[in-house]
Design a protein around this motif. Sequence first.
Motif, PDB file in Angstrom:
ATOM      1  N   ALA A  67       0.834  -1.207   0.000  1.00 44.38           N
ATOM      2  CA  ALA A  67       0.000   0.000   0.000  1.00 44.38           C
ATOM      3  C   ALA A  67       0.861   1.245   0.000  1.00 44.38           C
ATOM      4  CB  ALA A  67      -0.915   0.010   1.229  1.00 44.38           C
ATOM      5  N   TYR A  97      -8.928   6.576   6.142  1.00 44.53           N
ATOM      6  CA  TYR A  97      -9.232   5.976   4.841  1.00 44.53           C
ATOM      7  C   TYR A  97      -9.379   4.468   5.014  1.00 44.53           C
ATOM      8  CZ  TYR A  97      -7.911  10.351   2.521  1.00 44.53           C
ATOM      9  OH  TYR A  97      -7.834  11.658   2.103  1.00 44.53           O
ATOM     10  N   TYR A  98     -10.269   3.867   4.211  1.00 45.81           N
ATOM     11  CA  TYR A  98     -10.527   2.430   4.292  1.00 45.81           C
ATOM     12  C   TYR A  98     -10.577   1.845   2.883  1.00 45.81           C
ATOM     13  CZ  TYR A  98     -12.961  -1.985   4.846  1.00 45.81           C
ATOM     14  OH  TYR A  98     -13.297  -3.322   4.771  1.00 45.81           O
ATOM     15  N   ARG A  99     -10.201   0.564   2.780  1.00 47.63           N
ATOM     16  CA  ARG A  99     -10.363  -0.185   1.538  1.00 47.63           C
ATOM     17  C   ARG A  99     -10.587  -1.654   1.902  1.00 47.63           C
ATOM     18  NH1 ARG A  99      -4.242  -0.616  -1.080  1.00 47.63           N
ATOM     19  NH2 ARG A  99      -3.308  -1.790   0.650  1.00 47.63           N
ATOM     20  N   TRP A 106      -8.470   3.564  -1.993  1.00 46.34           N
ATOM     21  CA  TRP A 106      -8.776   4.107  -0.682  1.00 46.34           C
ATOM     22  C   TRP A 106     -10.050   4.941  -0.737  1.00 46.34           C
ATOM     23  CZ3 TRP A 106      -6.398   2.143   3.310  1.00 46.34           C
ATOM     24  CH2 TRP A 106      -5.073   1.727   3.219  1.00 46.34           C
ATOM     25  N   GLN A 108     -12.237   7.665   1.775  1.00 48.62           N
ATOM     26  CA  GLN A 108     -12.181   8.424   3.022  1.00 48.62           C
ATOM     27  C   GLN A 108     -13.480   8.228   3.798  1.00 48.62           C
ATOM     28  OE1 GLN A 108     -10.989  12.490   2.546  1.00 48.62           O
ATOM     29  NE2 GLN A 108     -10.999  12.928   4.734  1.00 48.62           N
TER      30      GLN A 108
END
Length: 244
Positions: A67, A97-99, A106, A108
Amino acid sequence: NTSVPSATHIEKPVGERASGDFIAALHDDPEHAIIATYPWTDHGTVDDVFPAAYKIALRDGRKVQLASAPVRGATFIADHNGVVRFAYSEGDSSTVYYRDSNEALWQQVVGADSGQTQFVPLMFDRSGASVYAECPGDAGRGGICRWNVASRKLEVLWSAHESNQAELVPTFDGLDAFAIRTTIGRPATVLLDKAAPEAGALIAMMKKFPGVDMRIVSASSDGKKVVFLASGDDDPGVFYLYDP
């Protein structure tokens, strides 16, 4: 005899000017770990650079990038399968941030607009479907919540009334949390899973040493060997081996 140099497509480790930070161990892979690197700059600190997350081979230092941070000075959180799923930055304006996977973009989830509830991810639960997080709590003074990755909703597990001094107490194998330990005034433990074997061991030791602050400091992953620290206001502490 004429020696022929061997050929390989495997890249050798290359030195770099950077600071490193441990992200997570891989429970089923003792040969590797997940780390973050923060490149050194002539001007500025780690808060001014975009770090990257890598899977590193512990024997020879070879790395595979997992990442790149979407925000400067980010901290990464990986799930128990080694997938880097959170990147967050704390400061005057916190952003998270998430994935869903190492290949996903990503998104937010905190800081994009005022309607998003503030939280800072701490660790994933055993299923990987939720993450424990620091949050405002019910009173707005701090708390511990659980954020569901599918619904993206926060569930308050504990709320502070005076101070948000609290920490998660992990299970023996480190894949979940079974309690929340608070240190506001007299230390206390709030059980999240009363049926967990870790809760049973903790309660047994509390009954054996009433009125003493009891905490787990080390354990084998199967829970057959557990080290407790018993301490008090006028007692720096004694370590005990709990062998059920």
